[in-house]
Design an enzyme around this catalytic site. Structure first.
Site, PDB file in Angstrom:
ATOM      1  CE  LYS A 253      -2.950  13.395 -13.344  1.00 14.79           C
ATOM      2  NZ  LYS A 253      -3.497  13.929 -14.605  1.00 14.79           N
TER       3      LYS A 253
ATOM      4  NE  ARG B 210      -3.999  -2.034   2.105  1.00 13.54           N
ATOM      5  CZ  ARG B 210      -3.915  -2.957   3.046  1.00 13.54           C
ATOM      6  NH1 ARG B 210      -3.045  -2.825   4.020  1.00 13.54           N
ATOM      7  NH2 ARG B 210      -4.718  -3.997   3.030  1.00 13.54           N
TER       8      ARG B 210
ATOM      9  CG  ASN C 122      -5.198  15.787 -18.977  1.00 11.30           C
ATOM     10  OD1 ASN C 122      -5.987  15.163 -19.676  1.00 11.30           O
ATOM     11  ND2 ASN C 122      -4.290  15.181 -18.242  1.00 11.30           N
TER      12      ASN C 122
ATOM     13  CD  GLU D  92      -6.336  15.591 -13.388  1.00  7.03           C
ATOM     14  OE1 GLU D  92      -5.154  15.488 -13.754  1.00  7.03           O
ATOM     15  OE2 GLU D  92      -7.263  14.924 -13.879  1.00  7.03           O
TER      16      GLU D  92
ATOM     17  CE  LYS E  14       3.355  17.049 -13.559  1.00  4.09           C
ATOM     18  NZ  LYS E  14       3.151  15.888 -14.367  1.00  4.09           N
TER      19      LYS E  14
ATOM     20  CG  HIS F 216      -4.086  10.384 -22.966  1.00  2.00           C
ATOM     21  ND1 HIS F 216      -4.500  10.706 -21.693  1.00  2.00           N
ATOM     22  CD2 HIS F 216      -2.731  10.479 -22.942  1.00  2.00           C
ATOM     23  CE1 HIS F 216      -3.448  10.973 -20.935  1.00  2.00           C
ATOM     24  NE2 HIS F 216      -2.364  10.858 -21.679  1.00  2.00           N
TER      25      HIS F 216
ATOM     26  NE  ARG G 177      -1.353  16.417 -11.569  1.00  4.59           N
ATOM     27  CZ  ARG G 177      -0.467  15.665 -10.971  1.00  4.59           C
ATOM     28  NH1 ARG G 177      -0.476  15.547  -9.661  1.00  4.59           N
ATOM     29  NH2 ARG G 177       0.451  15.006 -11.664  1.00  4.59           N
TER      30      ARG G 177
ATOM     31  CD  GLU H  39       3.662  16.312 -21.770  1.00 14.45           C
ATOM     32  OE1 GLU H  39       2.912  17.295 -21.567  1.00 14.45           O
ATOM     33  OE2 GLU H  39       3.276  15.128 -21.661  1.00 14.45           O
TER      34      GLU H  39
ATOM     35  CG  HIS I  12      -2.340  15.234 -22.085  1.00 17.13           C
ATOM     36  ND1 HIS I  12      -1.713  16.447 -22.308  1.00 17.13           N
ATOM     37  CD2 HIS I  12      -1.367  14.392 -21.642  1.00 17.13           C
ATOM     38  CE1 HIS I  12      -0.428  16.322 -21.999  1.00 17.13           C
ATOM     39  NE2 HIS I  12      -0.192  15.095 -21.596  1.00 17.13           N
TER      40      HIS I  12
ATOM     41  CG  HIS J   3       2.656  11.262 -23.838  1.00 20.85           C
ATOM     42  ND1 HIS J   3       1.330  10.991 -23.590  1.00 20.85           N
ATOM     43  CD2 HIS J   3       2.947  12.384 -23.113  1.00 20.85           C
ATOM     44  CE1 HIS J   3       0.847  11.887 -22.749  1.00 20.85           C
ATOM     45  NE2 HIS J   3       1.801  12.752 -22.445  1.00 20.85           N
TER      46      HIS J   3
END
Ligand SMILES: NC(=O)c1ccc[n+]([C@@H]2O[C@H](COP(=O)([O-])OP(=O)(O)OC[C@H]3O[C@@H](n4cnc5c(N)ncnc54)[C@H](O)[C@@H]3O)[C@@H](O)[C@H]2O)c1
Ligand SMILES: O=C(O)C(=O)C[C@@H](O)[C@H](O)[C@H](O)COP(=O)(O)O
Ligand SMILES: [Zn+2]
Length: 368
Positions: free
Chosen positions: A142, A120, A244, A236, A226, A251, A240, A184, A247, A263
């Site tokens: 992330k 965990r 994206n 997010e 960032k 994606h 945040r 990016e 994206h 990417h």
């Protein structure tokens, strides 16, 4: 050369992104005294980048377990994560032990995910070796893997305990991957830091080189964007989402290409799509859309995609993480450094924006 430390907060355990040349010696202090074992997850193709990391940690007295994984996006698969869980179990990895991820964004996403899920949650230290990893993927916590249905659909927020960006790793990066990372960097410029755009526009060719005149400034500015955003909103719940930008379509393109498309290349096209959407929604003018195309193309990034892909892309966009119920949501701009959310655009608006990206009406055959 100086070492720069960019702090990331917003978590109970703030950390630094350290940037400099030849700075792997930072690692033992980050791993700390409570750890006995360190797993070094790295692409099987990047053994030469993992070796100095393992040597430094062994010399510092840790039991080091190099754990090679498939290169690139192939690593972001549940079967690879399961194999790593097995190997950590066999090494009797405990909660005070540490996972180090060495490689590009795909590898650090996987390493972070395994760190988030093993017992965990154990500490992760990330050593990004791509431009994209340094300015984006390794920062902010992330983590995740892909599923057949889409990109990063399984994951966790698990901030690293430290990020070490050794700029000496960049010269060996293939040029196409370096340019992918620039997408990016340019994204950070459009959503938050116009100076990034000015620096790229001033000398696009230099921006494509690790030894370019403004490379270090570009890297540090993108990391700062960032760091500021994730410090304000780790999970997010609002701000945040601006990270994206590009994206949602990007994606979907990656999925359409079975994750063989870089990417950064996909989100470059996605940013042009988002800009066209914003123009059609009356938020920005044609000149700012043209600026997107000009900057992205000037460093060799793609800005077009095939027309016949639209129906499949439209379906994939439905499972984008920003979607709420049936309402699609896109990050758009009201201006440079003024991001906003466009919620619930009509199918007609989306198709029109895509037409501007493909250069062909959605129903017509692609004759490119
Ligand atoms: N977690 C996040 O916030 C976040 C942010 C952005 C992107 N990402 C993810 O990052 C991934 C893309 O990352 P990427 O562009 O780094 O791709 P990548 O990890 O696939 O690396 C690209 C290629 O470069 C090679 N490579 C890496 N470092 C090298 C070096 N120094 N020298 C020579 N070769 C090297 C890799 O082995 C690989 O073949 C995607 O999965 C994307 O979803 C995550
Ligand atoms: O850190 C973020 O937040 C981002 O959105 C950064 C993106 O560049 C990155 O590709 C991220 O992995 C996308 O996240 P996702 O939640 O859309 O899968
Ligand atoms: Zn991204």
């Amino acid at each position: 050369m100086t070492v720069t430390r960019i702090g990331v907060g917003g978590t109970s355990t703030p950390y630094d992104v350290v940037v400099g040349n030849g700075i792997l010696g930072e690692l033992p202090a980050l791993v700390g005294e409570r750890a006995q074992r360190v797993a070094v997850i790295h692409p099987d193709t990047l053994e030469e980048k993992a070796r100095p990391v393992c040597e430094i940690l062994r010399t510092a007295g840790y039991d080091v377990f190099p754990l090679p994984v498939p290169d690139g996006e192939a690593a972001k698969d549940v079967s690879v994560a399961a194999d790593l869980w097995a190997r950590l179990g066999q090494a009797a990895f405990t909660r005070t032990d540490v996972i180090v991820g060495v490689g590009g964004g795909a590898t650090t996403d996987l390493a972070g995910f395994v760190a988030a899920t093993w017992l965990r949650g154990v500490r992760a230290i990330l050593v990004p070796t791509t431009l994209l990893g340094m300015v984006d993927a390794a920062v902010g916590g992330k983590t995740g893997i892909n599923t057949a249905e889409g990109k990063n659909l399984v994951g966790a927020f698990h901030p690293p305990a430290g990020v070490v960006c050794d700029l000496d790793t960049l010269p060996s990066l293939p040029r196409e991957d370096y340019i992918g990372g620039l997408a990016e960097v340019i994204k950070a410029g459009f959503i938050a830091d116009p100076v990034i755009l000015d620096l790229v526009e001033a000398d696009p060719e230099a921006a494509t080189r690790p030894d370019g005149a403004h490379t270090r400034e570009l890297i540090e500015r993108a990391i700062a964007v960032k760091a500021e955003v994730v410090s304000a909103d780790l999970r997010e719940s609002g701000r945040r989402e601006i990270l994206n930008y590009g994206h949602t379509l990007g994606h979907a393109i990656e999925r359409a290409e079975n994750y063989t498309f870089r990417h950064g290349y996909a989100i470059s096209i996605g940013m042009v799509f988002a800009a066209e959407l914003a123009r059609l929604d009356g938020r920005i003018d044609a000149a700012l859309v043209a600026r997107h195309r000009r900057i992205l193309e000037s460093v060799g990034l793609p800005v077009r995609y095939r027309a016949d892909a639209w129906p499949a892309l439209r379906d994939t966009i439905r499972v984008d993480k920003k979607t709420r119920g049936a309402t699609l949501r896109f990050v758009v701009l009201d201006d440079v450094a003024a991001p906003a959310i466009l919620a619930g655009p009509s199918d007609a608006l989306l198709a029109q924006a895509y037409q501007a990206v493909s250069g062909v009406a959605p129903d017509a055959p692609d004759t490119d």
